[in-house]
Design a protein around this motif. Sequence first.
Motif, mmCIF file in Angstrom:
data_model
loop_
_atom_site.group_PDB
_atom_site.id
_atom_site.type_symbol
_atom_site.label_atom_id
_atom_site.label_comp_id
_atom_site.label_asym_id
_atom_site.label_seq_id
_atom_site.Cartn_x
_atom_site.Cartn_y
_atom_site.Cartn_z
ATOM 1 N N GLU A 298 0.845 -1.199 0.000
ATOM 2 C CA GLU A 298 0.000 0.000 0.000
ATOM 3 C C GLU A 298 0.881 1.249 0.000
ATOM 4 O OE1 GLU A 298 -4.032 0.045 2.105
ATOM 5 O OE2 GLU A 298 -2.707 1.146 3.448
ATOM 6 N N GLU B 203 3.577 -0.514 -6.900
ATOM 7 C CA GLU B 203 4.353 -1.475 -7.706
ATOM 8 C C GLU B 203 5.816 -1.077 -7.840
ATOM 9 O OE1 GLU B 203 2.228 -1.769 -11.365
ATOM 10 O OE2 GLU B 203 0.547 -2.778 -10.401
ATOM 11 N N GLU C 291 -0.001 -10.731 -12.448
ATOM 12 C CA GLU C 291 -1.419 -10.347 -12.366
ATOM 13 C C GLU C 291 -1.991 -10.591 -10.973
ATOM 14 O OE1 GLU C 291 -3.801 -12.357 -15.324
ATOM 15 O OE2 GLU C 291 -2.316 -11.880 -16.849
ATOM 16 N N GLY D 121 -3.417 -8.071 -5.796
ATOM 17 C CA GLY D 121 -4.843 -8.229 -6.130
ATOM 18 C C GLY D 121 -5.781 -7.873 -4.987
ATOM 19 N N HIS E 80 -5.668 -5.361 -3.186
ATOM 20 C CA HIS E 80 -5.765 -3.908 -3.008
ATOM 21 C C HIS E 80 -6.740 -3.280 -4.009
ATOM 22 C CE1 HIS E 80 -2.203 -3.526 -0.306
ATOM 23 N NE2 HIS E 80 -1.929 -4.694 -0.859
ATOM 24 N N LYS E 81 -7.189 -4.107 -4.975
ATOM 25 C CA LYS E 81 -8.000 -3.495 -6.050
ATOM 26 C C LYS E 81 -9.446 -3.327 -5.646
ATOM 27 C CE LYS E 81 -4.546 -4.866 -9.191
ATOM 28 N NZ LYS E 81 -3.844 -6.068 -9.547
#
Length: 328
Positions: free
Chosen positions: A254, A258, A321, A325, A327-328
Amino acid sequence: MKSYIKYLKFSKAFQVTFNLSNMSLEARVGTLKLRNPLLLASGILGTTYSTLQRVYEAGLGAVITKSIGPRSRSGNPNPSVFALKDIKSVINSVGLANPGYSVFREDIGILIENKIPTIVSVFGENQEEYVEVVKGLQDLPILAFEVNLSCPNTEKGGTQIGTDPVAVKEIISALRKETEIPLWAKLTPNVSDILEIADAAIKGGSDAIVAINTLKAMVIDIQTKMPVLGFKRGGLSGAAIKPIGVRYVYDLYEHFGEKIPIIGVGGITRGEDIIEYLLAGATAVEMGTSLGVAYPENMIRFFQMKIKKYMKEHAYTSIQEITGGAHK
Ligand SMILES: Cc1cc2nc3c(=O)[nH]c(=O)nc-3n(C[C@H](O)[C@H](O)[C@H](O)COP(=O)(O)O)c2cc1C
């Protein structure tokens, strides 16, 4: 033997049912490409390099060596490892026992000759010692240095180096000046603000963050009325610490997004745990306590199958991918 045959039959049926054999698990940690995101955590399976080769060949993406310091250290008095079976965990006070970097250089020949992707974990009791070790090993064809920041800082009366953001930044930047090999800062969870320490490591020039090392812990035998470890105090690893590791990886992702690769470690005992770490934000994971068994190879193959099955069920085509995930 019977259970191994049963496992082989099951594994074949599993692969056929889900047609998983050709799925790619390639992982990336910054500029490094690994055949998959599964790494052996530092200190587990010791410095027996043929064992490290065996577990790599069973399907790991890379292996991380035991932490190596400037000189040989015999570690703490025995018993230094105690299993807590009811919580699938271990408490240890191994205390950075290692042969010192000059002996280590010769010992890891087998990994280098066989081109095993190797990450070397390094430690010191002060900046000069960290630099000495990295300087002494940086000509080896290794993937990265994992900088173990959980060593007691003898100059500051035994507080862990990794709890002091100033020391962390100074050590990592001194190493950055010394080598172009990627640096991974391995953080201790025994701090009140892990993000402050991670920021310090990144400002110093770390290429990735590894979270977490063991948690401060203790076990007392109520019959002898004594701590079970020879050193009395130890560090907890294994299933009990997984939710803590996941929480730290989630917080780190967070915070950094990335931009900074995060390697998750702590309490992975099942394929599902690996997926949980990836969803929290890890680009790769390390496994320690769970691989300290007689046949870690079976577990590694099983982990891989579980990830592939999950990817197929959730229509993921790459590990990247899955990362972050949650956090989306
Ligand atoms: C017996 C033992 C020895 C360890 N030695 C090291 C070490 O030398 N360097 C290090 O950075 N971490 C060391 N660790 C910590 C592990 O690498 C890992 O961070 C921790 O055990 C949590 O992962 P796990 O729950 O999968 O074991 C050791 C852990 C154990 C149980």
